[in-house]
Design an enzyme around this catalytic site. Sequence first.
Site, short mmCIF file in Angstrom:
data_model
loop_
_atom_site.label_atom_id
_atom_site.label_comp_id
_atom_site.label_asym_id
_atom_site.label_seq_id
_atom_site.Cartn_x
_atom_site.Cartn_y
_atom_site.Cartn_z
N GLU A 1 0.90 -1.09 -0.05
CA GLU A 1 -0.02 0.00 0.10
C GLU A 1 0.89 1.10 -0.07
O GLU A 1 0.50 2.16 -0.75
CB GLU A 1 -1.05 0.07 1.15
CG GLU A 1 -1.87 1.15 1.37
CD GLU A 1 -2.96 1.03 2.39
OE1 GLU A 1 -3.26 2.24 2.79
OE2 GLU A 1 -3.09 0.07 3.00
N ARG B 1 -7.68 2.37 13.94
CA ARG B 1 -8.68 1.23 13.83
C ARG B 1 -8.52 0.29 15.06
O ARG B 1 -9.56 -0.21 15.42
CB ARG B 1 -8.26 0.66 12.72
CG ARG B 1 -9.33 -0.53 12.34
CD ARG B 1 -9.24 -0.89 10.97
NE ARG B 1 -9.81 -0.20 10.01
CZ ARG B 1 -11.22 -0.37 9.45
NH1 ARG B 1 -11.87 -1.21 9.97
NH2 ARG B 1 -11.53 0.45 8.48
N ARG C 1 -3.31 -6.67 6.58
CA ARG C 1 -4.78 -7.14 6.67
C ARG C 1 -5.26 -7.18 7.97
O ARG C 1 -4.86 -7.89 9.06
CB ARG C 1 -4.52 -8.83 6.17
CG ARG C 1 -6.02 -9.12 5.89
CD ARG C 1 -5.87 -10.67 5.47
NE ARG C 1 -7.19 -11.04 4.56
CZ ARG C 1 -6.99 -12.47 3.88
NH1 ARG C 1 -5.96 -12.95 3.82
NH2 ARG C 1 -8.01 -12.61 2.97
N PHE D 1 -5.37 -4.10 9.57
CA PHE D 1 -4.95 -2.62 10.08
C PHE D 1 -5.27 -2.28 11.12
O PHE D 1 -5.76 -1.27 11.43
CB PHE D 1 -5.64 -1.89 8.74
CG PHE D 1 -5.17 -0.54 8.59
CD1 PHE D 1 -4.17 -0.52 7.60
CD2 PHE D 1 -5.80 0.69 9.12
CE1 PHE D 1 -3.53 0.66 7.23
CE2 PHE D 1 -5.30 1.79 8.77
CZ PHE D 1 -4.02 2.22 7.67
N THR E 1 -11.16 4.97 7.31
CA THR E 1 -11.67 5.98 8.36
C THR E 1 -11.29 7.28 8.00
O THR E 1 -11.90 8.31 8.69
CB THR E 1 -11.08 5.78 9.79
OG1 THR E 1 -9.60 5.46 9.51
CG2 THR E 1 -11.53 4.40 10.30
N ALA F 1 -8.64 -1.70 2.96
CA ALA F 1 -9.69 -1.38 3.95
C ALA F 1 -10.86 -2.61 3.50
O ALA F 1 -11.96 -2.04 4.02
CB ALA F 1 -10.17 0.11 3.82
N GLU G 1 -10.70 -8.48 5.01
CA GLU G 1 -10.14 -8.45 6.32
C GLU G 1 -10.80 -8.95 7.28
O GLU G 1 -10.27 -9.77 8.37
CB GLU G 1 -9.68 -7.03 6.53
CG GLU G 1 -8.40 -6.52 5.73
CD GLU G 1 -8.61 -5.05 5.77
OE1 GLU G 1 -7.43 -4.63 6.39
OE2 GLU G 1 -9.65 -4.34 5.23
#
Length: 639
Positions: free
Chosen positions: A72, A153, A185, A187, A288, A357, A564
Site C-alpha cells: 500500500e 482502527r 490485513r 490494519f 476511516t 480497507a 479482512e
Amino acid sequence: IEGLFRSGPQEHFYLETNSTLVVPSGESDLTIYCSTQAATKTQKCCATSTNTPAAKVVVRMKRMGGGFGGKETRSVFLSCAAAVAAKISNRPVRLTIGRDVDMSITGTRHAFLAKYKASAVVKDGSMKLHGLDAEIFSNGGWAFDLSGPIVDRALFHIDNCYKWPNMRVVGVACRTVQPAHTAFRGFGGPQGMAVCEHVLEQLAVVGKVPIEKVRRDNMYQDGHTTHFGMIMGLSTSGSWNVPSMWDRIMTEADVVNRRTAIEEFNKKNKWVKRGLAILPTKYGINFTSKFMNQGGALVHLYTDGTVLVTHGGTEMGQGLHTKVCQVAAQAFGIPLEHVYINDTSTDKVANTIPTAASASTDLYGMATLDACRRILKRLEPVREELGTEASLQQLANAAHFKRIDLSAHGFYTIDTNRCGFDFTIEKPADWPEDRPPNSWKGHPFNYFTQGVVCTEVKIDTLTGNHHTLKSDVIVDVGSSINPAIDVGQIEGAFAQGMGWSTIEEVIYADDDHSWIRPRGKVFTTGPGTYKIPAFNDVPEEFNITILENVSNPFAVHSSKAIGEPPFFLGTSVFYAIKDAVAAARREHLGEDTYFEMHMPATSERIRMLCADEISAASISKVIGSTETDIKTFQPRGSY
C-alpha cells in the site's frame, strides 16, 4: 483486574516480492509497471522524484502476486528509485528485490503492547462488564508511515462485539529503531480485538464464570451504542447477527458435549491436552479517513456487445476484478465472459485510492454499476425502437450509427453521513443530549462484516507443538456476489490470522536477542527462519458457512466486504491453545489461576507455560527462579 498483553509483528510474505519496471518514452514520459496496491501514490511519488508532470507518468498494474497491505505504501520507494534511474539513463530499468531484502526493509504488522484496568460485576453465576481503561502502544518502526490510522482502527475495534458501559482507551504510535511498519490485513483491528478478548478471559478466570457465558452475556444488542457513538441495528450499521450466529454455532458444533469430552480427555492424558474456543468478530467497513471513500470506473461498450472495464482498484488475488466483471455482466444482461478487465492504469482512471480497507468491491463495484447505468440510459431510445428482444450487440451497433456515446465514467462515494471520524472535534453546544457519546465526531463505518468461529486444538505439552483438529466458521457476507471467492477469502484470512497468533514470529536485534547486531536488524528474513502456515496447519475438519437470507442495504447488490473481517477468526486457534495450556497448568500446579500468554503461541511459549516439572526445572536452572516466577514465567520475543 489489571495487566498487560502483547501481540507480535507479522511478515506479509506475499509470493511476489516488490518489483518495478520503468520504461521511458518520448522526451520525458514514463510508463511504470509495478506490483503495488496504490497506483496513484506511485504515480505522484515517481513524478515528484523525477521532476516530471504527473500527466506524463502512467502507472499500470495488471495483477500482484499478493499484497496483504504490504504494497500500500512500502512499494513506492522501489518505483521511485527505478524511475530516477530510467529518467537519467533514458533506458528501461527493472528493479526486483530478493526475499531476504524485502523482509529486511519493508516492515511488518505492528506489534502492540496494551496496559489495562478492567472491571465487571459478578452476580448469580453471571458477569456483566462494567469498565475498561486501556493504553495501547504500537511499534511503528523508524518512520510514521500508516501507524496513526492503524492505531485509530485498533481503538475502534477494542470493544470487539461487547458492550462496555464505561470505556477510556488511548493509543500511541511509538517510534523505534526497527524498519517502518505498515499496513497488514486487518490494519490494527485484530490487535485491538485481541486485547479485548485477553481482558475478557482474565475477568472470566478471576470471576469464576465460564468464558463462553461471559462472551455471550455481554454481546451488543440492537440499540446499543459503541464507544465511538455508532448505534447497533439495521438502520444505522446493518443487521446485527453475531448473537444469533453464536447461538447457532453453539448448537451445530455441539459445544456443550465437546466441552465435556475434552475435560474427560484431559483427565486421562498427562502429556497431550485439548482445548476449545469460540470467538466472535465484527469488522467495520470504510476508510476511516473520509476523503478516501471514493472510487471511479471507466466502461466501454463495443459494437460486438462486449464490455471493457477499467477501475481504480488493483487485483492481488482477492477476486476484485471477477466481482466487478460480474456487476457489469449483470447490469448489461450478458455472459461473464463478455466482460473484460485489462489492467489498472492511471491514464484511464485517475486520482485513485489504494486498494485497501476491504472496501474495493463496495467502491468500484458501485462505480462500475454507475457507468453501466449511464450507458443503458443512453440505449433506452434504441431499445424502444428495436424491441425488448434485441441483444446488447444489436443495441450497441445501432447506437453507434446513431452517434450515441458507448463509453461512460462512473463514480461513487460513500454517503457523507456514513463515513469519517475526527477525534479532535469537541462536543457542540447544541448537540442533542439523546445522541450517543462521541457521535458528534463522525460515523466511521458504513456497516460491519461479522462472524463466529468454534475451534478445537490438541497440544503436546512436552514439545509445545499444536494441531488444529476442527474449526466451524459462520460469516455474514450479506448477499454474496461470488460465494466461491468469499469462501476462499474466509479460508485464507483464517489461515493468516492463525499464523499471526501461533507460529509466525519475527525476531529483531534487541535486548532479548543481543547476539544479532546491529540493533533493529531483522533476523527472520526467509522461510528458513520464518514459518507461515502450511498444509499440516490447516484444521483437520474445516467447515465454512455463509450466513443465509441476509442482505446489506449499504453496499453493491446487498453484498459485504470480506477481505479482512475473517482474519481475527483465525486467532481462535490461539485461544483454544490457551485453553489447553490452562488444563495442563491445572494438573501441574493444582490451581486454576489466570496466566498471561503473549501472541504468538509458538512451540516454546506453549511448552514453557505448561509449568510442569520439566519446565520448572529448566526455569530454575537458567534464572534461579522461585515458585512464583515459575507460575508467571513468560518466554519473551521481539515486540
